[in-house]
Structures are given as C-alpha cells and as structure tokens.
Design a protein around this motif. Sequence first.
Motif, PDB file in Angstrom:
ATOM      1  N   ILE A 166     -22.717  -8.309 -40.834  1.00  9.08           N
ATOM      2  CA  ILE A 166     -23.832  -8.771 -41.660  1.00  9.08           C
ATOM      3  C   ILE A 166     -23.876 -10.270 -41.419  1.00  9.08           C
ATOM      4  CG2 ILE A 166     -24.752  -9.135 -43.977  1.00  9.08           C
ATOM      5  CD1 ILE A 166     -23.329  -6.624 -44.907  1.00  9.08           C
ATOM      6  N   GLY A 167     -24.949 -10.738 -40.807  1.00  6.59           N
ATOM      7  CA  GLY A 167     -25.032 -12.163 -40.475  1.00  6.59           C
ATOM      8  C   GLY A 167     -23.899 -12.554 -39.539  1.00  6.59           C
ATOM      9  N   TRP A 168     -23.161 -13.581 -39.891  1.00  9.68           N
ATOM     10  CA  TRP A 168     -22.048 -14.059 -39.066  1.00  9.68           C
ATOM     11  C   TRP A 168     -20.740 -13.339 -39.358  1.00  9.68           C
ATOM     12  CZ3 TRP A 168     -17.929 -16.012 -41.747  1.00  9.68           C
ATOM     13  CH2 TRP A 168     -18.163 -16.415 -43.066  1.00  9.68           C
ATOM     14  N   ARG A 169     -20.708 -12.522 -40.415  1.00 10.67           N
ATOM     15  CA  ARG A 169     -19.473 -11.825 -40.793  1.00 10.67           C
ATOM     16  C   ARG A 169     -19.318 -10.548 -39.973  1.00 10.67           C
ATOM     17  NH1 ARG A 169     -17.706 -13.767 -45.980  1.00 10.67           N
ATOM     18  NH2 ARG A 169     -19.317 -15.075 -46.910  1.00 10.67           N
ATOM     19  N   VAL A 170     -18.136 -10.371 -39.411  1.00  8.99           N
ATOM     20  CA  VAL A 170     -17.827  -9.194 -38.591  1.00  8.99           C
ATOM     21  C   VAL A 170     -16.544  -8.571 -39.130  1.00  8.99           C
ATOM     22  CG1 VAL A 170     -17.236  -8.394 -36.274  1.00  8.99           C
ATOM     23  CG2 VAL A 170     -18.924 -10.218 -36.568  1.00  8.99           C
ATOM     24  N   TRP A 171     -16.508  -7.237 -39.211  1.00 12.29           N
ATOM     25  CA  TRP A 171     -15.313  -6.541 -39.671  1.00 12.29           C
ATOM     26  C   TRP A 171     -15.252  -5.170 -39.016  1.00 12.29           C
ATOM     27  CZ3 TRP A 171     -19.832  -6.751 -42.254  1.00 12.29           C
ATOM     28  CH2 TRP A 171     -20.345  -5.576 -42.781  1.00 12.29           C
ATOM     29  N   PHE A 172     -14.099  -4.539 -39.132  1.00  7.83           N
ATOM     30  CA  PHE A 172     -13.949  -3.188 -38.596  1.00  7.83           C
ATOM     31  C   PHE A 172     -13.362  -2.287 -39.663  1.00  7.83           C
ATOM     32  CE2 PHE A 172      -9.805  -5.002 -37.885  1.00  7.83           C
ATOM     33  CZ  PHE A 172      -8.926  -3.941 -38.099  1.00  7.83           C
ATOM     34  N   THR A 173     -13.617  -0.999 -39.506  1.00  7.58           N
ATOM     35  CA  THR A 173     -13.031   0.007 -40.386  1.00  7.58           C
ATOM     36  C   THR A 173     -12.490   1.137 -39.527  1.00  7.58           C
ATOM     37  OG1 THR A 173     -15.160   1.138 -40.647  1.00  7.58           O
ATOM     38  CG2 THR A 173     -14.571  -0.470 -42.336  1.00  7.58           C
ATOM     39  N   THR A 174     -11.475   1.799 -40.027  1.00  5.35           N
ATOM     40  CA  THR A 174     -10.963   2.986 -39.354  1.00  5.35           C
ATOM     41  C   THR A 174     -11.499   4.202 -40.101  1.00  5.35           C
ATOM     42  OG1 THR A 174      -8.929   2.863 -40.644  1.00  5.35           O
ATOM     43  CG2 THR A 174      -8.893   1.860 -38.470  1.00  5.35           C
ATOM     44  N   CYS A 175     -11.846   5.228 -39.349  1.00  4.61           N
ATOM     45  CA  CYS A 175     -12.507   6.392 -39.929  1.00  4.61           C
ATOM     46  C   CYS A 175     -11.878   7.677 -39.413  1.00  4.61           C
ATOM     47  CB  CYS A 175     -13.990   6.384 -39.559  1.00  4.61           C
ATOM     48  SG  CYS A 175     -14.822   4.835 -39.963  1.00  4.61           S
ATOM     49  N   GLU A 176     -11.966   8.714 -40.220  1.00  2.69           N
ATOM     50  CA  GLU A 176     -11.517  10.046 -39.806  1.00  2.69           C
ATOM     51  C   GLU A 176     -12.558  11.064 -40.239  1.00  2.69           C
ATOM     52  OE1 GLU A 176      -7.873  13.249 -40.276  1.00  2.69           O
ATOM     53  OE2 GLU A 176      -7.633  11.232 -41.085  1.00  2.69           O
ATOM     54  N   VAL A 177     -12.977  11.891 -39.293  1.00  4.34           N
ATOM     55  CA  VAL A 177     -13.965  12.931 -39.580  1.00  4.34           C
ATOM     56  C   VAL A 177     -13.330  13.960 -40.518  1.00  4.34           C
ATOM     57  CG1 VAL A 177     -15.418  14.745 -38.593  1.00  4.34           C
ATOM     58  CG2 VAL A 177     -15.131  12.561 -37.374  1.00  4.34           C
ATOM     59  N   THR A 178     -14.008  14.217 -41.642  1.00  3.53           N
ATOM     60  CA  THR A 178     -13.507  15.170 -42.642  1.00  3.53           C
ATOM     61  C   THR A 178     -14.319  16.463 -42.670  1.00  3.53           C
ATOM     62  OG1 THR A 178     -14.862  14.132 -44.357  1.00  3.53           O
ATOM     63  CG2 THR A 178     -12.578  13.344 -44.114  1.00  3.53           C
ATOM     64  N   ALA A 179     -15.525  16.437 -42.115  1.00  2.11           N
ATOM     65  CA  ALA A 179     -16.352  17.647 -42.051  1.00  2.11           C
ATOM     66  C   ALA A 179     -17.214  17.578 -40.797  1.00  2.11           C
ATOM     67  CB  ALA A 179     -17.246  17.770 -43.274  1.00  2.11           C
ATOM     68  N   ALA A 180     -17.229  18.671 -40.050  1.00  2.36           N
ATOM     69  CA  ALA A 180     -18.064  18.779 -38.850  1.00  2.36           C
ATOM     70  C   ALA A 180     -18.519  20.228 -38.742  1.00  2.36           C
ATOM     71  CB  ALA A 180     -17.279  18.351 -37.611  1.00  2.36           C
ATOM     72  N   VAL A 181     -19.607  20.538 -39.426  1.00  6.75           N
ATOM     73  CA  VAL A 181     -20.151  21.893 -39.467  1.00  6.75           C
ATOM     74  C   VAL A 181     -21.494  21.875 -38.743  1.00  6.75           C
ATOM     75  CG1 VAL A 181     -20.851  23.814 -40.943  1.00  6.75           C
ATOM     76  CG2 VAL A 181     -19.041  22.244 -41.715  1.00  6.75           C
ATOM     77  N   PRO A 182     -21.530  22.351 -37.491  1.00  2.00           N
ATOM     78  CA  PRO A 182     -22.756  22.280 -36.687  1.00  2.00           C
ATOM     79  C   PRO A 182     -23.992  22.777 -37.438  1.00  2.00           C
ATOM     80  CG  PRO A 182     -20.945  23.023 -35.336  1.00  2.00           C
ATOM     81  CD  PRO A 182     -20.440  22.987 -36.766  1.00  2.00           C
ATOM     82  N   GLY A 183     -25.049  21.956 -37.351  1.00  2.00           N
ATOM     83  CA  GLY A 183     -26.309  22.304 -37.981  1.00  2.00           C
ATOM     84  C   GLY A 183     -26.350  22.087 -39.478  1.00  2.00           C
ATOM     85  N   ARG A 184     -25.225  21.640 -40.087  1.00  2.00           N
ATOM     86  CA  ARG A 184     -25.197  21.557 -41.555  1.00  2.00           C
ATOM     87  C   ARG A 184     -24.636  20.262 -42.126  1.00  2.00           C
ATOM     88  NH1 ARG A 184     -23.131  26.469 -44.466  1.00  2.00           N
ATOM     89  NH2 ARG A 184     -24.149  25.306 -46.092  1.00  2.00           N
ATOM     90  N   ALA A 185     -23.437  19.840 -41.684  1.00  2.00           N
ATOM     91  CA  ALA A 185     -22.790  18.709 -42.351  1.00  2.00           C
ATOM     92  C   ALA A 185     -21.848  17.948 -41.429  1.00  2.00           C
ATOM     93  CB  ALA A 185     -22.007  19.203 -43.566  1.00  2.00           C
ATOM     94  N   PHE A 186     -21.850  16.636 -41.595  1.00  2.00           N
ATOM     95  CA  PHE A 186     -20.922  15.763 -40.883  1.00  2.00           C
ATOM     96  C   PHE A 186     -20.504  14.668 -41.852  1.00  2.00           C
ATOM     97  CE2 PHE A 186     -19.860  12.073 -38.246  1.00  2.00           C
ATOM     98  CZ  PHE A 186     -18.906  12.641 -37.427  1.00  2.00           C
ATOM     99  N   ALA A 187     -19.195  14.427 -41.997  1.00  2.00           N
ATOM    100  CA  ALA A 187     -18.711  13.409 -42.931  1.00  2.00           C
ATOM    101  C   ALA A 187     -17.445  12.770 -42.391  1.00  2.00           C
ATOM    102  CB  ALA A 187     -18.448  14.026 -44.302  1.00  2.00           C
ATOM    103  N   PHE A 188     -17.187  11.553 -42.867  1.00  2.00           N
ATOM    104  CA  PHE A 188     -15.969  10.855 -42.468  1.00  2.00           C
ATOM    105  C   PHE A 188     -15.496   9.930 -43.583  1.00  2.00           C
ATOM    106  CE2 PHE A 188     -19.672   8.639 -40.831  1.00  2.00           C
ATOM    107  CZ  PHE A 188     -19.461   7.312 -41.175  1.00  2.00           C
ATOM    108  N   ARG A 189     -14.184   9.794 -43.653  1.00  3.05           N
ATOM    109  CA  ARG A 189     -13.540   8.917 -44.628  1.00  3.05           C
ATOM    110  C   ARG A 189     -13.264   7.580 -43.951  1.00  3.05           C
ATOM    111  NH1 ARG A 189     -11.152  10.069 -49.366  1.00  3.05           N
ATOM    112  NH2 ARG A 189     -11.371  12.272 -48.912  1.00  3.05           N
ATOM    113  N   VAL A 190     -13.564   6.487 -44.658  1.00  5.57           N
ATOM    114  CA  VAL A 190     -13.385   5.134 -44.151  1.00  5.57           C
ATOM    115  C   VAL A 190     -12.213   4.485 -44.876  1.00  5.57           C
ATOM    116  CG1 VAL A 190     -14.467   2.866 -43.942  1.00  5.57           C
ATOM    117  CG2 VAL A 190     -15.861   4.934 -43.721  1.00  5.57           C
ATOM    118  N   SER A 191     -11.387   3.798 -44.099  1.00  9.40           N
ATOM    119  CA  SER A 191     -10.292   3.044 -44.717  1.00  9.40           C
ATOM    120  C   SER A 191     -10.183   1.695 -44.029  1.00  9.40           C
ATOM    121  CB  SER A 191      -8.974   3.809 -44.624  1.00  9.40           C
ATOM    122  OG  SER A 191      -8.619   4.024 -43.282  1.00  9.40           O
TER     123      SER A 191
END
Length: 165
Positions: free
Chosen positions: A59-84
């Motif tokens: 956002i603007g000049w601020r840069v950061w990273f997050t680590t993520c893990e996919v928690t749901a991957a249901v083709p045609g229905r749902a995709f989700a991931f947890r961020v830490s």
Amino acid sequence: MEREWVVEESVPVAASPDAVYAAVADPRRMREWSPELFAVWVRGKRVAEGTRFVGFNRIGWRVWFTTCEVTAAVPGRAFAFRVSTFGMPVALWGYRVEGTGEGTSRLAEYWEDLRRDGRSAGLVSLLGRVGTGVPAAERAAVNRRGMRTTLERIRASLESTAPRR
C-alpha cells in the motif's frame, strides 16, 4: 462504530462455476486483480488443500509479506486460505462460487480477522499497522474496498475471455 471481524462481497459473473473456480484457486493469478498483492510464490506447481504460498503486498510505499496455507480447495465451489505472519494467525480469506444457471455464477470473496484471540493478537495487530499503515480497526473497510476492486477485475477478466453465445 463497532469493529468488523468478517467482511464479504459478491458479484455475478457470466462464466461457469468451474471457470470461476479455476481463476480464483490459483494464487499466482491474484496479482492480476488485487489492489494490494503484487507477487506470489507458491510452493510446488499444483495448488490443493495444504499448499503453502507467500504473498507480497503493498500500500503506497509500505511493502510486506504474509505466509498462507490453503485450507479449502473444492473445484467449482470453494477456495480458502489461512494467512499468518511470523507464525501468528492473521486472517482467513476465501472464495465461494455458486452456479446461477446457464453458465453463470455468483462469486463471493470473504475475509475473517483472526487477530481477536490469544496472546499474540495485540502483537499481530501492531505488526499489521506498522507494516501496512492500516490500523486494525480500519482493516475491514480497507479490505471491503479491495474486495470490490478485486471482484470487478476478476469478473471483467473472465467475461472478456468467455465464449460468446
């Protein structure tokens, strides 16, 4: 005003649920649409439940990273991931896809702030504010605006490549 812990936005899309899912279930494509995310590193080639990835945001000049893990991957229905961040939970992001008939869908994007419980919640909120410049109390509003932009860009991308009837 009371703090929002969960935000959801949705749009109709003139594309099949499978096509919509295929787009949102590849984190590498998200940089095409997100106003914050500018790069993604995915561990492995196939994205499925348990896949880990790193998102690089700004956002603007601020840069950061997050680590993520996919928690749901249901083709045609749902995709989700947890961020830490630094191993501490930050948020749950996800997409729900619902067929609405004749090759059309409704795409919903949601976010849940996970920084409300535990000893690390205050530290993660502080790190978030320092890293992003967004106070925790304003994160929901920022995310809602970002979701609207993201969803409109996903819709435009899918509808521009959809076969004409």
